[in-house]
Scaffold this active site. Structure first.
Site: not given
Length: 290
Positions: A42, A96, A137-138, A158
């Protein structure tokens, strides 16, 4: 979820904890010349403009700014500060993906995933050719890339946790991934929410998602034998109307001596960064190495 925007939480205490844990693991992986794999499920946009009022001006915490005054207190914090300052000098705050790319060597592989088209385009503009960009989608991205090549490396998870079902989705995704990649390092960020809050009409109401993070941590440490610990930074006591009073990162398969490094860092943050929750932060082992 398409409605979620990372920028609303950029630079807060939870962000600082997440990025320092991520950086600590990356530094441990750097102790060997062998290549490693990195996945951010994410990822967000990569960087955030410090002139965007939604990003920094409304943040309580300005936690990342407090860390900039902590040079010389630990090598981990110094490394983090150097990365942050390199972006702050450009009027940006690093997410990140920026931490991952700062530590990427030529032999390493970075995968950055997001669902929203706008964020994906921002990631492509930011990462250029230094990372593989995925739009899905993660949790689907995690499943698709397991087991990775090379087999050494980490995954950062995350999610926004806007929907209570996301806690269960994390559990399911980790259950599947760790079976395919039992020696992978998994970092799972989670919020700490007060049991009750005061709504706009000054009525005390229960928070439906309070306690779900702890339940998720319990589930994620119940089905495997890998060493696992959680580290939690509490910005304020868990009192009524605290909202997200802190956050944690669960780390499965932590590298050797990682906990020692993070305990030192946590003590410094607890003293210098949190608002009024000093003495409440903690690192807890759930499973130790056999």
């Amino acid at each position: 979820m398409l409605s979620y925007q990372h920028k609303f939480h950029a630079g807060n205490h939870a962000d600082v904890l997440k990025h320092l844990c991520l950086l600590a693991v990356l530094n441990k992986l750097h102790e060997k010349d062998k290549p490693f794999f990195m996945l951010d499920t994410h990822a967000g946009e990569g960087t955030y403009s410090l002139t965007d009022q939604d990003v920094i001006a409304k943040r309580d915490e300005l936690a990342f700014k407090k860390t900039l005054a902590l040079k010389g207190q630990s090598s981990l914090l110094d490394d983090y500060i150097n990365i942050v300052e390199s972006y702050v000098n450009q009027g940006l705050y690093p997410g990140s993906p920026a931490v991952l790319l700062a530590k990427k060597r030529p032999q390493d592989t970075v995968h950055l995933n997001e669902l929203a088209q706008k964020m994906v385009q921002e990631l492509r503009n930011f990462a250029q050719r230094d990372a593989h960009i995925h739009q899905r989608d993660g949790f689907e991205a995690l499943a698709a890339l397991m087991p990775p090549t090379p087999r050494r490396g980490l995954v950062l998870i995350d999610p926004p946790y806007e929907n209570a079902t996301e806690y269960g989705a994390v559990e399911k995704a980790i259950f599947s991934a760790i079976k395919k990649w039992p020696n992978g390092i998994f970092l799972i960020w989670y919020p700490l929410l007060a049991d009750k809050r005061i709504d706009k009409n000054s009525d005390v109401v229960s928070v439906a998602k309070a306690g779900l993070s702890q339940a998720m941590v319990d589930e994620l440490t119940s089905f495997h034998n890998q060493p696992t610990f959680s580290i939690e930074l509490l910005n304020t006591p868990a009192e009524c109307n605290a909202g997200m009073y802190g956050s944690g990162v669960l780390i499965i398969n932590p590298p050797y001596q990682l906990a020692d490094n993070l305990e030192q860092m946590l003590a410094i943050l607890d003293k210098n960064v949190v608002e009024n929750g000093q003495g409440l932060s903690k690192l807890v082992w759930h499973r130790t190495a056999a």
